[in-house]
Motif scaffolding. Structure first.
Motif, PDB file in Angstrom:
ATOM      1  N   GLY A 189      69.846  92.465  -3.282  1.00  0.00           N
ATOM      2  CA  GLY A 189      70.132  91.036  -3.148  1.00  0.00           C
ATOM      3  C   GLY A 189      71.258  90.598  -4.073  1.00  0.00           C
ATOM      4  N   ASP A 190      71.247  91.107  -5.301  1.00  0.00           N
ATOM      5  CA  ASP A 190      72.315  90.775  -6.251  1.00  0.00           C
ATOM      6  C   ASP A 190      73.674  91.254  -5.752  1.00  0.00           C
ATOM      7  N   HIS A 191      73.711  92.462  -5.194  1.00  0.00           N
ATOM      8  CA  HIS A 191      74.988  92.991  -4.686  1.00  0.00           C
ATOM      9  C   HIS A 191      75.462  92.205  -3.463  1.00  0.00           C
ATOM     10  N   ALA A 192      74.541  91.799  -2.606  1.00  0.00           N
ATOM     11  CA  ALA A 192      74.921  90.971  -1.453  1.00  0.00           C
ATOM     12  C   ALA A 192      75.486  89.640  -1.948  1.00  0.00           C
ATOM     13  N   GLN A 193      74.864  89.087  -2.980  1.00  0.00           N
ATOM     14  CA  GLN A 193      75.367  87.839  -3.558  1.00  0.00           C
ATOM     15  C   GLN A 193      76.770  88.049  -4.141  1.00  0.00           C
ATOM     16  N   ASN A 194      76.997  89.171  -4.811  1.00  0.00           N
ATOM     17  CA  ASN A 194      78.338  89.451  -5.350  1.00  0.00           C
ATOM     18  C   ASN A 194      79.379  89.489  -4.246  1.00  0.00           C
ATOM     19  N   ILE A 195      79.046  90.114  -3.120  1.00  0.00           N
ATOM     20  CA  ILE A 195      79.987  90.173  -1.997  1.00  0.00           C
ATOM     21  C   ILE A 195      80.287  88.752  -1.521  1.00  0.00           C
ATOM     22  N   ALA A 196      79.228  87.959  -1.384  1.00  0.00           N
ATOM     23  CA  ALA A 196      79.409  86.568  -0.941  1.00  0.00           C
ATOM     24  C   ALA A 196      80.283  85.789  -1.921  1.00  0.00           C
ATOM     25  N   GLU A 197      80.100  86.010  -3.206  1.00  0.00           N
ATOM     26  CA  GLU A 197      80.919  85.313  -4.199  1.00  0.00           C
ATOM     27  C   GLU A 197      82.384  85.697  -4.081  1.00  0.00           C
ATOM     28  N   TRP A 198      82.663  86.972  -3.772  1.00  0.00           N
ATOM     29  CA  TRP A 198      84.057  87.381  -3.598  1.00  0.00           C
ATOM     30  C   TRP A 198      84.662  86.759  -2.361  1.00  0.00           C
ATOM     31  N   VAL A 199      83.843  86.556  -1.329  1.00  0.00           N
ATOM     32  CA  VAL A 199      84.347  85.878  -0.129  1.00  0.00           C
ATOM     33  C   VAL A 199      84.794  84.477  -0.525  1.00  0.00           C
TER      34      VAL A 199
ATOM     35  N   MET B  95      70.363  89.240   4.184  1.00  0.00           N
ATOM     36  CA  MET B  95      71.402  88.888   3.204  1.00  0.00           C
ATOM     37  C   MET B  95      72.615  89.798   3.308  1.00  0.00           C
ATOM     38  N   VAL B  96      72.371  91.097   3.391  1.00  0.00           N
ATOM     39  CA  VAL B  96      73.475  92.053   3.468  1.00  0.00           C
ATOM     40  C   VAL B  96      74.272  91.821   4.745  1.00  0.00           C
ATOM     41  N   SER B  97      73.569  91.638   5.846  1.00  0.00           N
ATOM     42  CA  SER B  97      74.243  91.400   7.120  1.00  0.00           C
ATOM     43  C   SER B  97      75.094  90.123   7.067  1.00  0.00           C
ATOM     44  N   LYS B  98      74.535  89.069   6.501  1.00  0.00           N
ATOM     45  CA  LYS B  98      75.280  87.810   6.398  1.00  0.00           C
ATOM     46  C   LYS B  98      76.461  87.936   5.438  1.00  0.00           C
ATOM     47  N   ALA B  99      76.281  88.684   4.352  1.00  0.00           N
ATOM     48  CA  ALA B  99      77.384  88.876   3.404  1.00  0.00           C
ATOM     49  C   ALA B  99      78.543  89.599   4.084  1.00  0.00           C
ATOM     50  N   MET B 100      78.212  90.617   4.869  1.00  0.00           N
ATOM     51  CA  MET B 100      79.256  91.355   5.594  1.00  0.00           C
ATOM     52  C   MET B 100      79.928  90.449   6.632  1.00  0.00           C
ATOM     53  N   ASP B 101      79.115  89.683   7.352  1.00  0.00           N
ATOM     54  CA  ASP B 101      79.672  88.767   8.350  1.00  0.00           C
ATOM     55  C   ASP B 101      80.567  87.715   7.694  1.00  0.00           C
ATOM     56  N   ALA B 102      80.150  87.221   6.527  1.00  0.00           N
ATOM     57  CA  ALA B 102      80.961  86.232   5.803  1.00  0.00           C
ATOM     58  C   ALA B 102      82.302  86.835   5.396  1.00  0.00           C
ATOM     59  N   PHE B 103      82.277  88.084   4.963  1.00  0.00           N
ATOM     60  CA  PHE B 103      83.514  88.763   4.582  1.00  0.00           C
ATOM     61  C   PHE B 103      84.423  88.954   5.793  1.00  0.00           C
TER      62      PHE B 103
ATOM     63  N   ALA C 155      78.768  82.564   3.313  1.00  0.00           N
ATOM     64  CA  ALA C 155      78.780  83.148   1.965  1.00  0.00           C
ATOM     65  C   ALA C 155      77.908  82.318   1.013  1.00  0.00           C
ATOM     66  N   ARG C 156      77.985  81.004   1.125  1.00  0.00           N
ATOM     67  CA  ARG C 156      77.145  80.144   0.280  1.00  0.00           C
ATOM     68  C   ARG C 156      75.664  80.337   0.590  1.00  0.00           C
ATOM     69  N   ALA C 157      75.347  80.508   1.865  1.00  0.00           N
ATOM     70  CA  ALA C 157      73.955  80.729   2.268  1.00  0.00           C
ATOM     71  C   ALA C 157      73.416  82.029   1.663  1.00  0.00           C
ATOM     72  N   VAL C 158      74.264  83.046   1.607  1.00  0.00           N
ATOM     73  CA  VAL C 158      73.860  84.315   0.995  1.00  0.00           C
ATOM     74  C   VAL C 158      73.588  84.111  -0.489  1.00  0.00           C
ATOM     75  N   SER C 159      74.466  83.416  -1.160  1.00  0.00           N
ATOM     76  CA  SER C 159      74.270  83.149  -2.589  1.00  0.00           C
ATOM     77  C   SER C 159      72.984  82.373  -2.827  1.00  0.00           C
ATOM     78  N   ASP C 160      72.706  81.407  -1.981  1.00  0.00           N
ATOM     79  CA  ASP C 160      71.471  80.626  -2.121  1.00  0.00           C
ATOM     80  C   ASP C 160      70.236  81.487  -1.889  1.00  0.00           C
ATOM     81  N   ALA C 161      70.329  82.453  -0.987  1.00  0.00           N
ATOM     82  CA  ALA C 161      69.181  83.300  -0.656  1.00  0.00           C
ATOM     83  C   ALA C 161      68.799  84.225  -1.813  1.00  0.00           C
ATOM     84  N   ASP C 162      69.735  84.503  -2.712  1.00  0.00           N
ATOM     85  CA  ASP C 162      69.424  85.413  -3.814  1.00  0.00           C
ATOM     86  C   ASP C 162      68.334  84.863  -4.721  1.00  0.00           C
TER      87      ASP C 162
END
Length: 182
Positions: free
Chosen positions: A172-182, A107-115, A123-130
């Motif tokens: 996981g919550d923080h990774a989701q937050n990053i994805a939401e900002w993306v 999740m963290v890796s994907k959130a960073m990649d999405a950013f 980013a949506r996939a990260v949010s779904d994974a949470d």
């Protein structure tokens, strides 16, 4: 990259119950703390000197929010590593923790990649994974509560594993937050 490395090292040290590997997370966390302050300072300087509007303002605002989440991910990785120093080398936590750790690293890796790639689908996939991480946390909590009930003399050990599960859930919550900002 440092944030991804911190959570990966924390996860690996959990999987291997490797205290020496776990000790490598704290210096990464310190470096991330320094970089957070530097990035925050740069963002504030841009806000004050350039007075950005529209897209530029949104990007700077998102960066300020994301660096806070990245720093918290690093802190929680360091907290997991700290807990591992108290767990006997021959003890193994519930398998569900290792599943959570693997999924959090992804999740963290994907959130960073999405950013970095401004990839909305990722980013949506990260949010779904949470929601999966939340479900696994609920299962881990139930399993660990059962272990405490069955072996109250080992309650401190199972509470340490519970804290690790909670830190993973927060990552996981923080990774989701990053994805939401993306």
């Amino acid at each position: 990259a440092l944030c991804e490395e911190a959570i990966s090292v924390a996860s690996e040290s959990l999987l291997a119950n490797d205290k020496q590997l776990a000790s490598k997370v704290a210096p990464l966390d310190s470096e991330i703390d320094r970089k957070e302050r530097t990035i925050e300072s740069l963002c504030l300087k841009l806000l004050l000197q350039q007075q950005p509007v529209a897209r530029d303002l949104r990007q700077i605002s998102a960066a300020l929010k994301m660096i806070t989440d990245m720093e918290r991910i690093s802190d929680q990785g360091a907290d997991i590593s700290e807990i591992l120093t108290h767990i006997p080398t021959d003890e193994k936590g519930p398998d569900i923790l290792y599943t959570m750790a693997d999924k959090c690293v992804i999740m963290v890796s994907k959130a960073m990649d999405a950013f970095i790639g401004r990839d909305l689908e990722l980013a949506r996939a990260v949010s779904d994974a949470d929601s999966e991480i939340d479900r696994l946390f609920t299962m881990a909590r139930s399993e660990l509560t059962g272990r405490i009930t069955q072996k109250p003399d080992e309650a401190a050990l199972w509470l340490d594993f519970f804290m690790i599960a909670k830190y993973l859930e927060r990552i996981g919550d923080h990774a989701q937050n990053i994805a939401e900002w993306v």
